[in-house]
Design an enzyme around this catalytic site. Structure first.
Site, PDB file in Angstrom:
ATOM      1  N   ARG A 178      38.016  34.544 -12.351  1.00  0.00           N
ATOM      2  CA  ARG A 178      37.861  35.916 -11.891  1.00  0.00           C
ATOM      3  C   ARG A 178      37.631  35.879 -10.391  1.00  0.00           C
ATOM      4  O   ARG A 178      38.039  34.953  -9.724  1.00  0.00           O
ATOM      5  CB  ARG A 178      36.688  36.594 -12.628  1.00  0.00           C
ATOM      6  CG  ARG A 178      36.997  36.913 -14.076  1.00  0.00           C
ATOM      7  CD  ARG A 178      35.801  37.489 -14.804  1.00  0.00           C
ATOM      8  NE  ARG A 178      34.873  36.451 -15.226  1.00  0.00           N
ATOM      9  CZ  ARG A 178      33.797  36.656 -15.966  1.00  0.00           C
ATOM     10  NH1 ARG A 178      33.502  37.890 -16.361  1.00  0.00           N
ATOM     11  NH2 ARG A 178      32.997  35.664 -16.330  1.00  0.00           N
TER      12      ARG A 178
ATOM     13  N   GLU B  14      31.089  47.402 -19.058  1.00  0.00           N
ATOM     14  CA  GLU B  14      29.814  46.703 -18.988  1.00  0.00           C
ATOM     15  C   GLU B  14      28.713  47.635 -19.495  1.00  0.00           C
ATOM     16  O   GLU B  14      28.991  48.718 -20.013  1.00  0.00           O
ATOM     17  CB  GLU B  14      29.563  46.209 -17.561  1.00  0.00           C
ATOM     18  CG  GLU B  14      30.617  45.204 -17.110  1.00  0.00           C
ATOM     19  CD  GLU B  14      30.354  44.603 -15.733  1.00  0.00           C
ATOM     20  OE1 GLU B  14      29.184  44.583 -15.295  1.00  0.00           O
ATOM     21  OE2 GLU B  14      31.318  44.178 -15.081  1.00  0.00           O
TER      22      GLU B  14
ATOM     23  N   ARG C 115      45.178  48.575 -26.083  1.00  0.00           N
ATOM     24  CA  ARG C 115      45.514  47.145 -26.103  1.00  0.00           C
ATOM     25  C   ARG C 115      45.078  46.450 -27.394  1.00  0.00           C
ATOM     26  O   ARG C 115      45.363  45.262 -27.574  1.00  0.00           O
ATOM     27  CB  ARG C 115      44.873  46.458 -24.891  1.00  0.00           C
ATOM     28  CG  ARG C 115      45.407  47.014 -23.562  1.00  0.00           C
ATOM     29  CD  ARG C 115      44.634  46.495 -22.370  1.00  0.00           C
ATOM     30  NE  ARG C 115      45.135  47.074 -21.118  1.00  0.00           N
ATOM     31  CZ  ARG C 115      44.513  46.962 -19.946  1.00  0.00           C
ATOM     32  NH1 ARG C 115      43.367  46.309 -19.870  1.00  0.00           N
ATOM     33  NH2 ARG C 115      45.025  47.516 -18.864  1.00  0.00           N
TER      34      ARG C 115
ATOM     35  N   HIS D 203      47.440  56.128 -29.105  1.00  0.00           N
ATOM     36  CA  HIS D 203      46.900  54.846 -29.549  1.00  0.00           C
ATOM     37  C   HIS D 203      45.684  55.033 -30.458  1.00  0.00           C
ATOM     38  O   HIS D 203      44.773  54.199 -30.458  1.00  0.00           O
ATOM     39  CB  HIS D 203      46.537  53.997 -28.331  1.00  0.00           C
ATOM     40  CG  HIS D 203      47.701  53.738 -27.417  1.00  0.00           C
ATOM     41  ND1 HIS D 203      48.754  52.926 -27.771  1.00  0.00           N
ATOM     42  CD2 HIS D 203      47.986  54.216 -26.174  1.00  0.00           C
ATOM     43  CE1 HIS D 203      49.642  52.896 -26.777  1.00  0.00           C
ATOM     44  NE2 HIS D 203      49.198  53.672 -25.807  1.00  0.00           N
TER      45      HIS D 203
END
Length: 295
Positions: free
Chosen positions: A278, A3, A122, A102
């Site tokens: 959520r 965030e 991801r 990654h």
């Protein structure tokens, strides 16, 4: 997903270590990391070579690097927009440090100093070039020009937000998460700010007084500033700053993720409600469910 405070921590790190430096080469190691750049990896790498990273900017959860030098495609300039997604990281690493497992994109610089690396486990994040357009006197990447100012911006107009918020027919948390109304507030900091203001997440926006809205946004600002001082909120090893360090604001969360733990204010056990696929965490005593709630 990171965030506002987490993205701001990353922005500050990039500003300190990469701004003012000239890109000598860009290596795209995974095409998915630049999938939003329609012309493709070679085009992005070629257009970045020789450009100066002139500024690191942020609005809400969105981060971009303004580009100087070279030949921008528009008179308004260009920026490299960075989507951190669920697990994206921008790391500053000496060139002799082994590649991360990654690692998706590598930036080398003409000064031969540390590299800037985009790491994304991801691969939900990514990079792309965008034209800068003027919005209310500010230069913003065109894809995010519709995003509203966030509470930490000088251009944030609380009176205007309060007027628009009171006109909505929805619950207060849904309104806080609406990035066209106010940007940068996600699930974590919405719950924390609502707890500070003693508001239930389903409280109808039309019932809020202007003083209560001001109290709520004071809470939003305070919790984000507290999170910034703590380096952001890390629930796993995927969110880190440019030096690979995790934030520790999760140790100070009052309600988010604190199911059945005592409320720091009154001691009542924290509850969890389903909310938009959520969860919302509240204190049943400090934040009683209102009548005629928008569920």
């Amino acid at each position: 997903m990171p965030e506002l405070p987490e993205v701001e921590v990353v922005r500050r790190g990039v500003a300190e270590h990469a701004i003012g430096r000239t890109v000598s080469a860009v290596e795209v190691l995974h095409p998915r990391a630049v999938r939003r750049h329609v012309p493709g990896p070679e085009d992005l790498a070629g257009r970045l070579a020789g450009r100066v990273l002139s500024a690191a900017r942020r609005r809400g959860k969105y981060l971009w690097l303004e580009l100087g030098g070279g030949e921008p495609r528009t008179s308004g300039g260009e920026a490299l927009v960075v989507h951190l997604g669920m697990s994206g990281q921008l790391l500053v690493q000496p060139s002799d440090v082994p590649d991360e497992k990654h690692l998706r994109v590598r930036f080398r610089f003409a000064d031969g100093g540390p590299e800037l690396r985009f790491v994304d486990q991801r691969t939900f994040g990514g990079l792309h070039l965008a034209d800068l357009v003027e919005v209310d006197g500010l230069a913003l990447p065109e894809p995010i020009a519709h995003i509203a100012p966030d509470p930490l911006e000088e251009s944030f107009d609380l009176d205007r937000v309060a007027e628009r918020l009171r006109a909505r027919r929805t619950g207060i948390k849904r309104a806080l998460l609406d990035q066209s109304l106010v940007s940068g507030i996600g699930n974590i900091y919405a719950d924390e700010a609502l707890w500070r203001a003693k508001l239930h997440w389903a409280r109808p926006t039309a019932t809020l007084t202007r003083p209560k809205i001001r109290e709520l946004f004071d809470g939003v600002t305070e919790v984000m500033q507290d999170a910034l001082r703590a380096g952001g909120t890390s629930f796993d090893a995927l969110y880190v700053n440019v030096n690979g360090e995790s934030g520790y604001f999760d140790r100070s969360l009052a309600v988010y993720g604190q199911l059945d733990r005592p409320c720091p204010r009154c001691g009542a056990p924290i509850r969890r409600d389903a909310f938009m696929n959520r969860s919302s965490y509240t204190c049943p005593v400090c934040q009683p469910k209102p009548r005629n709630a928008h569920l």
